[in-house]
Design a protein around this motif. Structure first.
Motif, PDB file in Angstrom:
ATOM      1  N   THR A 180     -12.624  -2.144  12.301  1.00  0.00           N
ATOM      2  CA  THR A 180     -13.416  -3.222  11.726  1.00  0.00           C
ATOM      3  C   THR A 180     -12.540  -4.380  11.254  1.00  0.00           C
ATOM      4  OG1 THR A 180     -14.988  -3.824   9.996  1.00  0.00           O
ATOM      5  CG2 THR A 180     -13.407  -2.101   9.452  1.00  0.00           C
ATOM      6  N   LYS A 181     -13.023  -5.601  11.492  1.00  0.00           N
ATOM      7  CA  LYS A 181     -12.285  -6.798  11.110  1.00  0.00           C
ATOM      8  C   LYS A 181     -12.901  -7.465   9.875  1.00  0.00           C
ATOM      9  CE  LYS A 181     -10.911  -9.533  14.426  1.00  0.00           C
ATOM     10  NZ  LYS A 181     -10.950 -10.374  15.651  1.00  0.00           N
ATOM     11  N   LYS A 182     -13.643  -6.712   9.106  1.00  0.00           N
ATOM     12  CA  LYS A 182     -14.230  -7.260   7.881  1.00  0.00           C
ATOM     13  C   LYS A 182     -13.122  -7.821   6.984  1.00  0.00           C
ATOM     14  CE  LYS A 182     -17.187  -6.019   3.954  1.00  0.00           C
ATOM     15  NZ  LYS A 182     -16.277  -6.510   2.909  1.00  0.00           N
ATOM     16  N   ASP A 183     -13.257  -9.052   6.566  1.00  0.00           N
ATOM     17  CA  ASP A 183     -12.307  -9.775   5.703  1.00  0.00           C
ATOM     18  C   ASP A 183     -11.033 -10.201   6.428  1.00  0.00           C
ATOM     19  OD1 ASP A 183     -13.990  -9.541   3.472  1.00  0.00           O
ATOM     20  OD2 ASP A 183     -13.146  -7.593   2.952  1.00  0.00           O
ATOM     21  N   PHE A 184     -10.869  -9.790   7.685  1.00  0.00           N
ATOM     22  CA  PHE A 184      -9.670 -10.148   8.449  1.00  0.00           C
ATOM     23  C   PHE A 184      -9.723 -11.628   8.836  1.00  0.00           C
ATOM     24  CE2 PHE A 184      -7.447 -10.923  12.397  1.00  0.00           C
ATOM     25  CZ  PHE A 184      -6.286 -10.168  12.325  1.00  0.00           C
ATOM     26  N   ARG A 241      -6.844  -6.377   3.748  1.00  0.00           N
ATOM     27  CA  ARG A 241      -7.406  -5.741   4.941  1.00  0.00           C
ATOM     28  C   ARG A 241      -6.314  -5.419   5.945  1.00  0.00           C
ATOM     29  NH1 ARG A 241      -9.929  -2.012   6.805  1.00  0.00           N
ATOM     30  NH2 ARG A 241     -10.836  -2.234   8.871  1.00  0.00           N
ATOM     31  N   LYS A 242      -5.332  -6.290   6.053  1.00  0.00           N
ATOM     32  CA  LYS A 242      -4.285  -6.094   7.052  1.00  0.00           C
ATOM     33  C   LYS A 242      -3.381  -4.904   6.726  1.00  0.00           C
ATOM     34  CE  LYS A 242      -4.387 -10.762   8.909  1.00  0.00           C
ATOM     35  NZ  LYS A 242      -3.750 -12.085   9.017  1.00  0.00           N
ATOM     36  N   GLN A 280      -8.100 -11.247   0.318  1.00  0.00           N
ATOM     37  CA  GLN A 280      -8.870 -10.162   0.941  1.00  0.00           C
ATOM     38  C   GLN A 280      -8.369  -9.877   2.359  1.00  0.00           C
ATOM     39  OE1 GLN A 280     -12.776 -11.891   0.453  1.00  0.00           O
ATOM     40  NE2 GLN A 280     -13.252 -10.580  -1.303  1.00  0.00           N
ATOM     41  N   SER A 281      -7.980 -10.918   3.076  1.00  0.00           N
ATOM     42  CA  SER A 281      -7.440 -10.733   4.423  1.00  0.00           C
ATOM     43  C   SER A 281      -6.133  -9.967   4.385  1.00  0.00           C
ATOM     44  CB  SER A 281      -7.230 -12.101   5.093  1.00  0.00           C
ATOM     45  OG  SER A 281      -6.661 -11.951   6.378  1.00  0.00           O
ATOM     46  N   ASP A 316      -4.432  -2.274   5.222  1.00  0.00           N
ATOM     47  CA  ASP A 316      -5.309  -1.155   5.560  1.00  0.00           C
ATOM     48  C   ASP A 316      -5.280  -0.895   7.068  1.00  0.00           C
ATOM     49  OD1 ASP A 316      -7.285   0.838   5.096  1.00  0.00           O
ATOM     50  OD2 ASP A 316      -8.838  -0.566   5.710  1.00  0.00           O
ATOM     51  N   ILE A 317      -5.329  -1.954   7.858  1.00  0.00           N
ATOM     52  CA  ILE A 317      -5.297  -1.835   9.322  1.00  0.00           C
ATOM     53  C   ILE A 317      -3.956  -1.256   9.776  1.00  0.00           C
ATOM     54  CG2 ILE A 317      -5.230  -3.163  11.467  1.00  0.00           C
ATOM     55  CD1 ILE A 317      -7.330  -5.041  10.155  1.00  0.00           C
ATOM     56  N   ARG A 340       0.843  -1.212   0.000  1.00  0.00           N
ATOM     57  CA  ARG A 340       0.000   0.000   0.000  1.00  0.00           C
ATOM     58  C   ARG A 340       0.873   1.255   0.000  1.00  0.00           C
ATOM     59  NH1 ARG A 340      -5.388   0.634   2.102  1.00  0.00           N
ATOM     60  NH2 ARG A 340      -5.875   2.750   2.801  1.00  0.00           N
TER      61      ARG A 340
END
Length: 268
Positions: A172-176, A200-201, A196-197, A203-204, A55
Motif C-alpha cells: 500500500t502507498k497510503k501517505d507515500f 511510511r517509507k 507521514q511520507s 515501514d515499506i 524504525r
C-alpha cells in the motif's frame, strides 16, 4: 563463466549479510528522511532536512524527528518559515542525541550515500547550523538499494525503481509521496504530509527486507538473470527455492519408477 561466478558470489554475500543483520535484529534500525527539493534552491545552499524517521526492526516502533513537531513544541507552528534554521537545528539536535546512543547499531537505508541525499547531507546541514554531528561508521550502514542489485541484478527495469517495486509487490502507498510530490509538499508548507511520507517509507523498507529474507519479493529479474545458466547457478536456484527441489524430487521419483518398471519387464 567468471562473470556468473562473481554474480553468484555477490548474491550469496549480500544475502548472508542481510540475514545476519536480521538475526541480530535487536541492534538493527531502518532510517529514511525527507528534505527540501534539490532543484528549487536558488542561493546555492544545501537542502533543508524536514523530517527523519528511524524504525527499530525488532519491535517496529518508530522514532521520528520533524520541523513541524519542534515548531509545535515551541509554539511556532504558524511561523515555521520565519524560523527555519532554528527549528531545523533543534530537530537535528534531537536526532543526533538519538544517534549518539545508537552509534554502534546497524542502519538500513535506501540510497543515503552522498552529500546530495544521505548521511553526509544530514551531517553537513547540522554542521552548517552550528552542530557537531555524531558520525555513524560506514561499516554500520547497509544500503538496501545497492544490495538488491547484488541479489537480483536489475530488480526493477523502470524508474523510479523504489516506487515501481512497491507497486509490483502490491504494498500500500497510503501517505507515500514521490520525490516530486515531496518537493511540492515542501513548497506548500505541508510538513505533516512530508513527515507521514517519511514514516511510511521506513515501514515499506521493513516490508521489503522481510520479503527478501522470506524469498518472496517480486522483481523484474528473471531466474536466468539472477542465477545464470551454469551448474553452480542451477545448484543455487534449487537450494534457495523449495519448489524446484520438489520438482527435482518428483522427476527423480518418476524416473526411478520408469527404470524399475523396465527392469521388472525385462526380468519377466
Amino acid at each position: 563463466m567468471a562473470n556468473a561466478k562473481y554474480r553468484i558470489k555477490r548474491r550469496k554475500n549480500a544475502l548472508k549479510e542481510l540475514n545476519e543483520l536480521v538475526e541480530r535484529h535487536s541492534n538493527l534500525l531502518i532510517i529514511h528522511y525527507s528534505c527540501e527539493s534539490f532543484y528549487n534552491i536558488k542561493d546555492g545552499r544545501t537542502p533543508r532536512i524536514t523530517s527523519i524517521a528511524v524504525r527499530y526492526f525488532n519491535t517496529g516502533q518508530t522514532i521520528s524527528f520533524s520541523i513541524h513537531k519542534v515548531a509545535e513544541k515551541q509554539g511556532k507552528l504558524n511561523s515555521i518559515e520565519d524560523h527555519y534554521n532554528e527549528l531545523e537545528k533543534s530537530m537535528l539536535d534531537e536526532f543526533y542525541q538519538f544517534v549518539s546512543t545508537h552509534i554502534n547499531f546497524k542502519w538500513i537505508h535506501w540510497n543515503m550515500r552522498d552529500i546530495n541525499f544521505g548521511f553526509e547531507a544530514i551531517n553537513h546541514r547540522y554542521s552548517v547550523l552550528g552542530g557537531t554531528p555524531s558520525i555513524i561508521h560506514d561499516n554500520n550502514k547497509y544500503d538496501l538499494a545497492r544490495k538488491m542489485v547484488d541479489i537480483y541484478g536489475t530488480y526493477i527495469k523502470e524508474h523510479p525503481r523504489f516506487e515501481k517495486l512497491i507497486e509490483k509487490n502490491n504494498i500500500t502507498k497510503k501517505d507515500f509521496l514521490s520525490g516530486a510530490a515531496e518537493a511540492e509538499a515542501f513548497e506548500n508548507k505541508e510538513f505533516v504530509k512530508l513527515h507521514q511520507s517519511t514514516l511510511r517509507k521506513v515501514d515499506i523498507l521493513h516490508i521489503i527486507v522481510e520479503r527478501i529474507i522470506e524469498n518472496n519479493l517480486e522483481t523484474d529479474a528473471t531466474l536466468r538473470e539472477i542465477y545464470g545458466f551454469t551448474p553452480q547457478g542451477l545448484y543455487e536456484l534449487m537450494k534457495e527455492n523449495w519448489g524446484y527441489n520438489l520438482l527435482i524430487f518428483l522427476l527423480g521419483a518418476v524416473l526411478s519408477g520408469v527404470v524399475g518398471y523396465i527392469i521388472t519387464f525385462l526380468l519377466m
